[in-house]
Motif scaffolding. Structure first.
Motif, PDB file in Angstrom:
ATOM      1  N   GLU A   1     -39.635   2.383 -22.063  1.00 36.71           N
ATOM      2  CA  GLU A   1     -39.923   3.415 -20.982  1.00 36.71           C
ATOM      3  C   GLU A   1     -40.882   4.302 -21.523  1.00 36.71           C
ATOM      4  O   GLU A   1     -41.920   4.754 -20.920  1.00 36.71           O
ATOM      5  N   LEU A   2     -40.569   4.787 -22.733  1.00 37.17           N
ATOM      6  CA  LEU A   2     -41.059   6.125 -23.342  1.00 37.17           C
ATOM      7  C   LEU A   2     -42.691   5.428 -23.611  1.00 37.17           C
ATOM      8  O   LEU A   2     -43.671   6.242 -23.296  1.00 37.17           O
ATOM      9  N   ALA A   3     -42.783   4.135 -24.068  1.00 30.86           N
ATOM     10  CA  ALA A   3     -44.216   3.621 -24.526  1.00 30.86           C
ATOM     11  C   ALA A   3     -44.909   3.500 -23.336  1.00 30.86           C
ATOM     12  O   ALA A   3     -46.116   3.836 -23.153  1.00 30.86           O
ATOM     13  N   LEU A   4     -44.165   2.942 -22.198  1.00 32.11           N
ATOM     14  CA  LEU A   4     -45.065   2.551 -20.968  1.00 32.11           C
ATOM     15  C   LEU A   4     -45.519   3.914 -20.364  1.00 32.11           C
ATOM     16  O   LEU A   4     -46.539   4.167 -19.879  1.00 32.11           O
ATOM     17  N   LEU A   5     -44.563   5.080 -20.423  1.00 29.91           N
ATOM     18  CA  LEU A   5     -45.120   6.360 -19.828  1.00 29.91           C
ATOM     19  C   LEU A   5     -46.287   6.854 -20.478  1.00 29.91           C
ATOM     20  O   LEU A   5     -47.120   7.476 -20.189  1.00 29.91           O
ATOM     21  N   TRP A   6     -46.152   6.732 -21.890  1.00 27.53           N
ATOM     22  CA  TRP A   6     -47.367   7.568 -22.705  1.00 27.53           C
ATOM     23  C   TRP A   6     -48.456   6.614 -22.677  1.00 27.53           C
ATOM     24  O   TRP A   6     -49.402   7.460 -22.477  1.00 27.53           O
ATOM     25  N   LEU A   7     -48.540   5.581 -22.610  1.00 32.13           N
ATOM     26  CA  LEU A   7     -49.624   4.790 -22.335  1.00 32.13           C
ATOM     27  C   LEU A   7     -50.268   4.990 -20.708  1.00 32.13           C
ATOM     28  O   LEU A   7     -51.500   5.115 -20.881  1.00 32.13           O
ATOM     29  N   ALA A   8     -49.337   5.286 -19.879  1.00 35.46           N
ATOM     30  CA  ALA A   8     -49.759   5.287 -18.464  1.00 35.46           C
ATOM     31  C   ALA A   8     -50.396   6.832 -18.762  1.00 35.46           C
ATOM     32  O   ALA A   8     -51.694   6.918 -17.991  1.00 35.46           O
ATOM     33  N   ASP A   9     -50.040   7.664 -19.303  1.00 33.15           N
ATOM     34  CA  ASP A   9     -50.870   8.894 -19.413  1.00 33.15           C
ATOM     35  C   ASP A   9     -52.166   8.823 -19.912  1.00 33.15           C
ATOM     36  O   ASP A   9     -53.053   9.525 -19.606  1.00 33.15           O
ATOM     37  N   ARG A  10     -52.296   7.976 -21.003  1.00 35.21           N
ATOM     38  CA  ARG A  10     -53.462   7.711 -21.433  1.00 35.21           C
ATOM     39  C   ARG A  10     -54.572   6.979 -20.699  1.00 35.21           C
ATOM     40  O   ARG A  10     -55.587   7.348 -20.531  1.00 35.21           O
ATOM     41  N   VAL A  11     -54.034   5.853 -20.045  1.00 26.88           N
ATOM     42  CA  VAL A  11     -54.923   5.291 -19.168  1.00 26.88           C
ATOM     43  C   VAL A  11     -55.244   6.256 -17.808  1.00 26.88           C
ATOM     44  O   VAL A  11     -56.159   6.143 -17.612  1.00 26.88           O
ATOM     45  N   ASP A  12     -54.463   7.132 -17.470  1.00 32.55           N
ATOM     46  CA  ASP A  12     -54.698   8.249 -16.376  1.00 32.55           C
ATOM     47  C   ASP A  12     -55.832   8.887 -17.090  1.00 32.55           C
ATOM     48  O   ASP A  12     -56.893   9.346 -16.069  1.00 32.55           O
ATOM     49  N   ASP A  13     -55.844   9.510 -18.178  1.00 34.49           N
ATOM     50  CA  ASP A  13     -57.160  10.056 -18.792  1.00 34.49           C
ATOM     51  C   ASP A  13     -58.343   9.448 -18.713  1.00 34.49           C
ATOM     52  O   ASP A  13     -59.420  10.018 -18.364  1.00 34.49           O
TER      53      ASP A  13
ATOM     54  N   PHE B   1     -30.742  -1.127 -32.267  1.00 29.53           N
ATOM     55  CA  PHE B   1     -31.497  -2.066 -31.423  1.00 29.53           C
ATOM     56  C   PHE B   1     -30.181  -2.272 -30.435  1.00 29.53           C
ATOM     57  O   PHE B   1     -30.302  -3.443 -29.617  1.00 29.53           O
ATOM     58  N   ARG B   2     -29.707  -1.443 -29.815  1.00 29.81           N
ATOM     59  CA  ARG B   2     -28.733  -1.453 -28.729  1.00 29.81           C
ATOM     60  C   ARG B   2     -29.550  -1.676 -27.456  1.00 29.81           C
ATOM     61  O   ARG B   2     -30.742  -0.990 -27.157  1.00 29.81           O
ATOM     62  N   GLU B   3     -29.230  -2.347 -26.446  1.00 29.03           N
ATOM     63  CA  GLU B   3     -30.211  -2.562 -25.351  1.00 29.03           C
ATOM     64  C   GLU B   3     -30.349  -1.286 -24.540  1.00 29.03           C
ATOM     65  O   GLU B   3     -31.518  -1.162 -23.991  1.00 29.03           O
ATOM     66  N   GLY B   4     -29.650  -0.106 -24.658  1.00 26.43           N
ATOM     67  CA  GLY B   4     -30.094   1.147 -23.736  1.00 26.43           C
ATOM     68  C   GLY B   4     -31.002   1.772 -24.518  1.00 26.43           C
ATOM     69  O   GLY B   4     -31.889   2.144 -24.023  1.00 26.43           O
ATOM     70  N   ASN B   5     -30.965   1.763 -26.010  1.00 28.84           N
ATOM     71  CA  ASN B   5     -32.020   2.236 -26.937  1.00 28.84           C
ATOM     72  C   ASN B   5     -33.378   1.477 -26.573  1.00 28.84           C
ATOM     73  O   ASN B   5     -34.433   2.308 -26.549  1.00 28.84           O
ATOM     74  N   LEU B   6     -33.470   0.341 -26.524  1.00 33.88           N
ATOM     75  CA  LEU B   6     -34.733  -0.447 -26.323  1.00 33.88           C
ATOM     76  C   LEU B   6     -35.128  -0.151 -24.915  1.00 33.88           C
ATOM     77  O   LEU B   6     -36.304  -0.358 -24.993  1.00 33.88           O
ATOM     78  N   THR B   7     -34.386  -0.278 -23.972  1.00 34.40           N
ATOM     79  CA  THR B   7     -34.929   0.420 -22.664  1.00 34.40           C
ATOM     80  C   THR B   7     -35.399   1.486 -22.731  1.00 34.40           C
ATOM     81  O   THR B   7     -36.697   1.640 -22.021  1.00 34.40           O
ATOM     82  N   ALA B   8     -34.891   2.360 -23.279  1.00 33.48           N
ATOM     83  CA  ALA B   8     -35.574   3.812 -23.149  1.00 33.48           C
ATOM     84  C   ALA B   8     -36.678   3.877 -24.092  1.00 33.48           C
ATOM     85  O   ALA B   8     -37.921   4.432 -23.492  1.00 33.48           O
ATOM     86  N   LEU B   9     -36.870   3.133 -25.240  1.00 33.78           N
ATOM     87  CA  LEU B   9     -38.091   3.299 -25.926  1.00 33.78           C
ATOM     88  C   LEU B   9     -39.062   2.605 -25.402  1.00 33.78           C
ATOM     89  O   LEU B   9     -40.119   2.977 -25.419  1.00 33.78           O
TER      90      LEU B   9
END
Length: 845
Positions: free
Chosen positions: A195-207, A185-193
């Protein structure tokens, strides 16, 4: 519905229970299939008032585990069920291995499911999550399972908020807080995770957006996300344009780089295949996608493609054509900008801008003979027509008839000789008309403006017709050449797909197609390594002093050396396509060889592992019995009576024989795998071979081996071992007496070993002849080598073994041995004597 979280503790389960409470208040039939509270009081409180289906209890290795009772949920059949932790792995003994499979079963039954999952459990992000957190996720769920959900709700918290929740004890127990804050739960880890969630969901929304636009026939662009389309021409400036487009796409997270190359509808290539392949590789190396479309008009095709992918910008290079040509005919980039509408167009300057495009030679594509006839006709035909018209009518009053006749001459010359002879014919016709038929006659002057206009129109029409005819001939020749090249490349592709993927075939086809005296394919390991010839082909063309030697570069490590006539530029493009095919052939060969070596190493590793297991267990068992018997017989402190002595001696004899058979089979297997078995084939009596092979088990057999069987061609010692191993195996598993019979067959003599034991399932018959296949045997008295050795020895002597089901249950092994009159496939001198001692090590099924 799926609640997607960026990390544990963001509140997915809490949000799911809130949704369940809202639906329950609206009258929906909601039950809890399974919810993991992890001892959090707030989550436990949210369960109050909800119907909970009791969990299923599973005992595993002395531990009591609980899982969702899928059968109970199906029996209850609510409208909605809550299933927490979609990626969870069920305990052994559950209906499915994964919880998402339980969810599929519920959905198939018509029950709506509300579930939760964290982004780190998505299968496609496993490597990315490991790179960020240093932890490999063992429990994953296929992305498509989540994508198929009707709704995906992101449950999000900022890294600072989540860390505060963790510090306040709302996620883990107090003793876990410090370790979690300093690790996962380091801040950098949480920020990266996050971003991964937002980008993955953005792909789904784009579909989803793409499907909506397609369903509603929406052609306009909706700038939902940055999507950069780069127009690839194949010219020298394209690499600059691609890199500029990639830099633009990198400015905003989630942007996409899409490259498009337009093929003209005539099917003729606008760039070499090697150039397009290199540019495709560059786009893919920049995390972009490369597309090829066919279009009659390049600007319209690019804009239509950009609209189809919902692009926000088109990146195109400044035209390479000269300013004069752009002023007269326009440019592709300007036309794209005019057609783009709401899509931004970014023009990229480059060194080749305005430098002009090398044009193809405009010399006629017709043969020399036709051009010669055309020039002759261009001079003689107008003179002959003039003489004919003067004979028929000395002074025609109307110029229209001569104009039509001379125009027909020009068209005829254009058809025969192409554009340049037609231009000469048009000029000669103009002079003849002016001198003989336009007043004042016998002078190169024109008195009437209408006659001058008619002569001008005549010349323009003649030149236009000549150009059209010449262009048609040129295009026809190019089309024939492209069709021939495509046909040849298609034949090469079919040869690769059918397994005839030798580089020799490629260079041979290349030498034949282009009439080259010699073609060599050369490769090298690196830039400093020498070139090595891997394939060479020659044609029947004779040696000539003016033979040209040219090099066609495929890539940095592959090249073609061509000896023979100098190839024109259009043929070199086709040669490059051949070269690309040859490179693919070599790469395919390397991959196949690597796969073969990997398979061989895998088999060797499996054999080595099984052998070590056998040596550590099965071989030690008889050795232990021998050691115990010897110690008992030789111990000075123990007095044995005759019965005990006899029992120990029997154990010693039996264990020694068993150990001997195990070692014999191991040695035989080694000899078979190394190819050291060399049978000595001769005529032999099958009756004698079978009787000697089954002698140790006569008390458990029913024999039916006629004396009048024909002689067989075999190695008697090796065939005896084949029959002995099969009979030994049958006796161990028969459950009753084994029947051994022999008889004639169309292709030889057949020996049948019939037992009524448990048999072998159909799906295991293909592997029962592999080494170390015990097939359910737990006796520990064999290595599972008997049938493997029998099959290998049978093949060596030209016999075959087939496993069949015994009617009523059991297994029938059919051994077919060729008769003495039949030709044998194996004839070789013995490398080492074949053993005449039958082996009876018994592989279990």
């Amino acid at each position: 519905m799926v609640y997607l979280g960026a990390a544990p503790g963001v509140g997915k389960t809490f949000a799911m229970l809130d949704e369940a409470a809202r639906r329950r208040l609206r009258g929906a039939d909601v039950v809890v299939g399974i919810v993991e509270t992890h001892g959090r009081p707030a989550t436990v409180a949210k369960l109050e008032g909800l119907e909970i289906v009791p969990r299923r209890t599973i005992e595993y290795r002395g531990t009591t585990l609980t899982e969702m009772d899928v059968d109970a949920v199906l029996a209850r059949h609510p409208a909605i069920v809550l299933v927490d932790e979609l990626a969870h792995t069920n305990a052994p003994g559950a209906a499915h291995a994964k919880r998402w499979q339980d969810v599929h079963q519920l959905l198939d039954a018509g029950i709506d499911v509300v579930t939760t999952v964290n982004v780190q459990h998505l299968a496609s992000l496993t490597d990315d999550v490991e790179a960020v957190t240093g932890i490999r996720q063992r429990e994953t769920v296929p992305d498509q399972v989540v994508r198929d959900a009707d709704q995906i709700q992101l449950v999000d918290l900022s890294p600072q908020q989540l860390r505060r929740r963790l510090a306040h004890g709302n996620v883990y127990r107090p003793e876990q807080i410090d370790a979690s804050l300093g690790a996962y739960f380091r801040e950098g880890n949480l920020t990266a995770l996050r971003e991964l969630a937002l980008l993955w969901l953005a792909d789904r929304v784009d579909d989803a957006l793409t499907r909506y636009r397609s369903d509603h026939a929406i052609t306009g662009t909706w700038p939902a996300r940055e999507r950069i389309v780069v127009a690839v021409t194949g010219g020298p400036e394209t690499e600059t344009i691609i890199r500029r487009g990639a830099r633009i796409a990198q400015r905003a997270a989630g942007s996409e780089l899409v490259a498009v190359h337009v093929l003209p509808t005539d099917g003729l290539p606008s760039a070499t295949p090697a150039t397009i392949a290199a540019q495709r590789a560059l786009v893919e190396s920049l995390d972009g996608t490369f597309h090829t479309v066919v279009g009659e008009e390049v600007p319209a095709a690019i804009v239509d493609f950009a609209r189809g992918v919902n692009a926000t910008m088109i990146v195109v290079g400044v035209s390479r054509h000269s300013r004069l040509r752009q002023a007269l005919l326009g440019s592709t980039s300007a036309e794209i900008a005019r057609l783009s509408g709401t899509i931004d167009v970014h023009l990229v300057t480059h060194e080749a801008a305005g430098a002009g495009v090398p044009s193809r030679s405009r010399w006629s594509a017709l043969s020399t003979t036709r051009r010669t006839l055309g020039f002759a006709g261009a001079v003689l035909a107008p003179l002959a027509l003039t003489a004919l018209l003067l004979v028929v009518d000395h002074a025609p009053k109307d110029l229209s008839s001569p104009l039509l006749f001379f125009l027909a001459v020009v068209v005829g010359v254009a058809i025969v000789g192409g554009m340049w002879p037609a231009l000469v014919a048009a000029l000669a016709s103009f002079l003849c008309l002016n001198f003989f038929f336009v007043a004042p006659v016998r002078q190169f002057t024109v008195a009437s403006s209408s006659e001058l206009l008619a002569l001008g129109i005549f010349v323009v029409v003649a030149v236009a017709v000549a150009r059209v005819v010449d262009e048609a001939a040129r295009r026809t020749g190019e089309a024939y050449q492209a069709r021939a090249e495509a046909s040849t490349l298609a034949a090469l592709s079919r040869s690769v797909l059918s397994g005839e993927d030798t580089a020799q075939a490629v260079v041979a086809r290349l030498a034949e197609t282009f009439a080259l005296r010699e073609v060599r394919l050369e490769v090298r390991e690196s830039d400093r390594s020498p070139w090595v010839e891997v394939a060479e082909a020659s044609s029947a063309s004779p040696d000539r002093a003016d033979d040209d030697v040219s090099e066609v570069t495929i890539d940095g490590d592959h090249r073609l050396m061509l000896v023979g006539r100098a190839l024109p530029a259009r043929d070199r493009q086709a040669v490059e396509a051949f070269g690309a095919q040859a490179r693919l052939v070599l790469e395919h060969r390397k991959l196949r060889e690597a796969a073969f070596k990997a398979h061989a190493l895998e088999q060797a590793e499996a054999t080595r592992t099984a052998l070590l297991a056998a040596v550590s267990h099965d071989l030690r068992t008889p050795l232990a019995s021998i050691r115990a018997a010897v110690d008992g017989l030789t111990s000075p402190d123990v007095e044995l009576d005759p019965e005990d002595t006899e029992a120990l001696e029997h154990t010693l004899s039996e264990s020694t024989g068993r150990l001997e058979r195990l070692i014999d089979n191991l040695l035989d297997l080694s000899r078979l795998q190394t190819g050291a078995v060399r049978p000595v084939l001769r005529e032999a009596s099958l009756e004698a071979v079978v009787l000697q092979a089954v002698e140790p088990w006569l008390a458990a057999l029913d024999l039916d081996v006629p004396e009048n069987l024909p002689l067989v061609t075999t190695d008697p010692g090796l065939l005896e071992r084949v029959v002995a191993n099969i009979v030994s195996n049958a006796v161990r598993h028969a459950g009753s007496r084994v029947r051994v019979s022999a008889g004639r067959a169309p292709d030889g003599v057949v020996v049948r070993v019939v037992d009524t034991g448990p048999g072998v399932p159909d799906d295991r018959k293909g592997s029962m002849f592999q080494p170390f296949q015990r097939l359910g045997d737990t006796s520990g008295t064999g290595l599972g080598l008997g049938l493997a050795v029998a099959d290998g020895l049978a093949t060596a002597v030209g016999a075959s073994i087939v496993a069949e089901d015994t009617p009523g249950g059991g297994l029938t092994m059919v051994v077919t041995v060729p008769t003495a009159a039949a030709p044998m496939p194996v004839e070789a001198a013995p490398e080492q004597p074949a053993s005449d001692q039958p082996a009876s090590e018994e592989p279990a099924r």
